[in-house]
Structure formats: structure tokens, C-alpha cells
Design a protein around this motif. Sequence first.
Motif, PDB file in Angstrom:
ATOM      1  N   ALA A  81       0.829  -1.201   0.000  1.00 27.60           N
ATOM      2  CA  ALA A  81       0.000   0.000   0.000  1.00 27.60           C
ATOM      3  C   ALA A  81       0.868   1.257   0.000  1.00 27.60           C
ATOM      4  O   ALA A  81       0.550   2.253  -0.655  1.00 27.60           O
ATOM      5  CB  ALA A  81      -0.922  -0.005   1.216  1.00 27.60           C
TER       6      ALA A  81
ATOM      7  N   ARG B  71       3.586   1.801  -1.407  1.00 22.06           N
ATOM      8  CA  ARG B  71       4.039   2.135  -2.761  1.00 22.06           C
ATOM      9  C   ARG B  71       3.005   2.949  -3.519  1.00 22.06           C
ATOM     10  O   ARG B  71       3.326   3.645  -4.465  1.00 22.06           O
ATOM     11  CB  ARG B  71       4.353   0.840  -3.543  1.00 22.06           C
ATOM     12  N   SER B  72       1.752   2.837  -3.104  1.00 22.77           N
ATOM     13  CA  SER B  72       0.700   3.578  -3.807  1.00 22.77           C
ATOM     14  C   SER B  72       0.279   4.833  -3.050  1.00 22.77           C
ATOM     15  O   SER B  72      -0.669   5.509  -3.435  1.00 22.77           O
ATOM     16  CB  SER B  72      -0.535   2.691  -4.002  1.00 22.77           C
TER      17      SER B  72
ATOM     18  N   PHE C 241      -1.078   4.880  -0.198  1.00 26.00           N
ATOM     19  CA  PHE C 241      -2.372   4.574   0.391  1.00 26.00           C
ATOM     20  C   PHE C 241      -2.196   4.322   1.885  1.00 26.00           C
ATOM     21  O   PHE C 241      -1.270   3.620   2.300  1.00 26.00           O
ATOM     22  CB  PHE C 241      -2.943   3.323  -0.292  1.00 26.00           C
TER      23      PHE C 241
ATOM     24  N   HIS D 170      -4.886  -9.532  -8.799  1.00 33.16           N
ATOM     25  CA  HIS D 170      -4.624  -8.286  -8.094  1.00 33.16           C
ATOM     26  C   HIS D 170      -5.657  -8.068  -7.000  1.00 33.16           C
ATOM     27  O   HIS D 170      -6.612  -8.820  -6.866  1.00 33.16           O
ATOM     28  CB  HIS D 170      -4.674  -7.114  -9.072  1.00 33.16           C
TER      29      HIS D 170
ATOM     30  N   HIS E  90      -7.539  -4.789  -4.291  1.00 28.99           N
ATOM     31  CA  HIS E  90      -8.064  -3.432  -4.416  1.00 28.99           C
ATOM     32  C   HIS E  90      -7.726  -2.541  -3.228  1.00 28.99           C
ATOM     33  O   HIS E  90      -7.767  -2.983  -2.088  1.00 28.99           O
ATOM     34  CB  HIS E  90      -9.587  -3.478  -4.600  1.00 28.99           C
ATOM     35  N   LEU E  91      -7.426  -1.310  -3.545  1.00 24.90           N
ATOM     36  CA  LEU E  91      -7.266  -0.281  -2.528  1.00 24.90           C
ATOM     37  C   LEU E  91      -8.539   0.540  -2.566  1.00 24.90           C
ATOM     38  O   LEU E  91      -8.798   1.254  -3.531  1.00 24.90           O
ATOM     39  CB  LEU E  91      -6.068   0.623  -2.857  1.00 24.90           C
TER      40      LEU E  91
ATOM     41  N   GLU F 121      -8.637   1.315  -6.544  1.00 24.27           N
ATOM     42  CA  GLU F 121      -7.457   1.184  -7.390  1.00 24.27           C
ATOM     43  C   GLU F 121      -6.898  -0.221  -7.249  1.00 24.27           C
ATOM     44  O   GLU F 121      -7.067  -0.856  -6.216  1.00 24.27           O
ATOM     45  CB  GLU F 121      -6.412   2.218  -6.930  1.00 24.27           C
ATOM     46  N   ASP F 122      -6.236  -0.697  -8.272  1.00 24.34           N
ATOM     47  CA  ASP F 122      -5.673  -2.036  -8.225  1.00 24.34           C
ATOM     48  C   ASP F 122      -4.276  -2.036  -7.611  1.00 24.34           C
ATOM     49  O   ASP F 122      -3.556  -1.052  -7.688  1.00 24.34           O
ATOM     50  CB  ASP F 122      -5.545  -2.609  -9.645  1.00 24.34           C
ATOM     51  N   PHE F 123      -3.899  -3.148  -7.014  1.00 23.44           N
ATOM     52  CA  PHE F 123      -2.512  -3.349  -6.617  1.00 23.44           C
ATOM     53  C   PHE F 123      -2.257  -4.842  -6.536  1.00 23.44           C
ATOM     54  O   PHE F 123      -3.193  -5.641  -6.472  1.00 23.44           O
ATOM     55  CB  PHE F 123      -2.188  -2.663  -5.280  1.00 23.44           C
TER      56      PHE F 123
ATOM     57  N   CYS G 281      -6.919   7.005   0.286  1.00 23.95           N
ATOM     58  CA  CYS G 281      -6.077   7.081  -0.899  1.00 23.95           C
ATOM     59  C   CYS G 281      -5.177   8.304  -0.824  1.00 23.95           C
ATOM     60  O   CYS G 281      -5.342   9.162   0.033  1.00 23.95           O
ATOM     61  CB  CYS G 281      -6.925   7.123  -2.164  1.00 23.95           C
ATOM     62  N   ARG G 282      -4.264   8.358  -1.740  1.00 26.43           N
ATOM     63  CA  ARG G 282      -3.276   9.441  -1.743  1.00 26.43           C
ATOM     64  C   ARG G 282      -3.956  10.819  -1.654  1.00 26.43           C
ATOM     65  O   ARG G 282      -3.539  11.687  -0.901  1.00 26.43           O
ATOM     66  CB  ARG G 282      -2.460   9.345  -3.027  1.00 26.43           C
TER      67      ARG G 282
END
Lengths: 145, 145
Positions: free
Chosen positions: A123, A125-126, A128, B91, B93-94, B103-105, B141-142
Motif C-alpha cells: 500500500a 508504494r501507492s 495509500f 490483483h 483493491h485499494l 485502485e488495483d494493486f 487514498c493518496r
Amino acid sequence: MTQDDLDAEVAELLSEFDQRYTAGRKRLVSTLSAGAGPLTITEILAADNTQAQSSVYRNLTILESVGAVTRIVTSDEFARYELAERFTEHHHHLICNSCGSVEDFALDASVEKTLDDALHHAAERSGFRVQEHRLDLLGLCRNCS
Amino acid sequence: MTQDDLDAEVAELLSEFDQRYTAGRKRLVSTLSAGAGPLTITEILAADNTQAQSSVYRNLTILESVGAVTRIVTSDEFARYELAERFTEHHHHLICNSCGSVEDFALDASVEKTLDDALHHAAERSGFRVQEHRLDLLGLCRNCS
DNA sequence: CTCAGTGCAAAGGATTTGCATGCCG
DNA sequence: CGGCATGCAAATCCTTTGCACTGAG
């Protein structure tokens, strides 16, 4: 945790938000506490038909807002409710693709730890900020397989 | 996988169920393929307003039934759709608790393996036959943190 | 007395469906 | 041509809300 302890803690949570622990809410907590997994509104009403459906919705919403219960959606069109994690062991769900039932299960602490570390790392890395993770298994339950 | 390969495989899947790969369905696949994560009906319609909302629902349902797309529900009231895993990398999800974006991760293969083993082992104890697992992270999220 | 909690019925909103039309095969 | 796909609008169904009433403090 005993039912009394549970009641006391939920009452405390509610009072922090100036909410009362009414008879209906107490029954909801008791019903959820007795379930083997998260329950749908229908299941809750079947187990306790002492209050109107709208009251169940309203009370569950309130209990969720103070952090006493958690609302989850699986795949079908029915939302489900369970006691918040602070009142239960950390666990995951076995979701039956056939009948839609949901059952709880737990993972080894070591696996859980490995997973948690990996998740936080991924997370990061994103950009998040992780608050919790949700891990469910989809498949066929004992009855449906 | 190129868009042509994707189209060919989806067409193959559809034909197995005597379904056509119509222009509308092709656009849906293309739209989903372009997204950075699962999309809501609203987002899909915004990206492609060439077909009626009801057709989008109908076509997505069909694409899901043949295994070309997956429907997921997060926490909010909107269902989301993404290409089935056979067309993407495995993958997770975030899911942003604030804005609802998804978002995918991906996870390290080794962690994924450990997890998968542990899951199958745990499920076995419950007589549950695992078909797939679903692992999502909930948090901020960011943009929202 | 006051005001939150409740029941009932009506409203909301995402999703589904009936029906007539259009188009692919 | 025949039947599936589509658009439009109406219907569904879970969930929420308005309103009047009840009961706890």
C-alpha cells in the motif's frame, strides 16, 4: 467476553455519542453476537421480530456509526451486519457462491502477520494509508458442494 | 494482452454460450480494459454514452455470466465492474473510505502463495471448497489522506 | 414535559424488466 | 426472414425518510 461485558461496552460507545442503549438496540447486539457470521436484515428480523424493519435499519446504522457493528456487502444484494472487530476476534469470511451464506473463519496469527506486513508494504508504494483489510473466500459451503 | 487478443478471447467466451460480441459489448470491454480499476455504471456511462443505461446493465450481466467480467461491490451503494481475472493479473483493491475510489494493486508472488496455502488449509477445516479469494484494503487514498 | 426512539407507510435510488423496434446472421 | 439486442419507460426491491405517537428521564 460475556454478554454483560458486551452490553456494557456497547452502552459506553453509544453514550459517547449521546445515544441510548435501548431495548431494541440491545436485542440487535445480542442477535448479532449469537450469529455464526454476519447476518442480513431478513435473518435479523427472523430471529427477532419485536421491532419494525425500519427500526432495525435505523438502529444498525446508529450502532455502526458509533463503531459497535460493521456493515458488510458480499456479492448478493443484501447488506449484512456483524459485531465490530473490537468485540470479536479478527476473522474472515467464507462466502458461498451458491446459497449466499456467510460464515466466519480465522487465519493463523503468523500468516496474518506476514500478510499484514506485505499489505502495508504494498500500500505504501501507492501512497495509500491502510486502515483495515478485508479477506474473503468465495466458493461452495459444506451444504452446497 | 493486446486489445485484439482480448476481443478474440471475449468473443470466444461469448460464443460458447451462444452470445454475440456486439458493438456495445465490445465498447464495454474496451472501457473496462482502459480503467485503472473497477468502474461503476456511472463511470462507464460517462466514458461511453453510446448505449442506454439498461443496455449497459444487461450487457455487463451477460459478460459476467460468461466469465468475461467480474462484478464487485465495495461498501458504497454502487456496484463496480472489471475485466475477469483471466484477462488481467491477479490483483487486489485499494478502496478509499473517503472518496470511494478503487485502485488495483498486486502482492508479491511469494506472499500470495503463502496466503493461498493458508487459506485452503483453513477452508478445509470448515468443509468449504474455495474457488477464489478476495482481498481488499480499506483506508485513505493518496488524495484523501 | 421534552425529546429521542419507534412503527407505519410512503419515498428514494440502483437495478431489472416488458415491450416495440432495429439489426445482425 | 427470425431472433437476439437495444432503447425507453415502467416496475422492483432493498433501504431511507416523514410524520405522528410513545415512553424514558
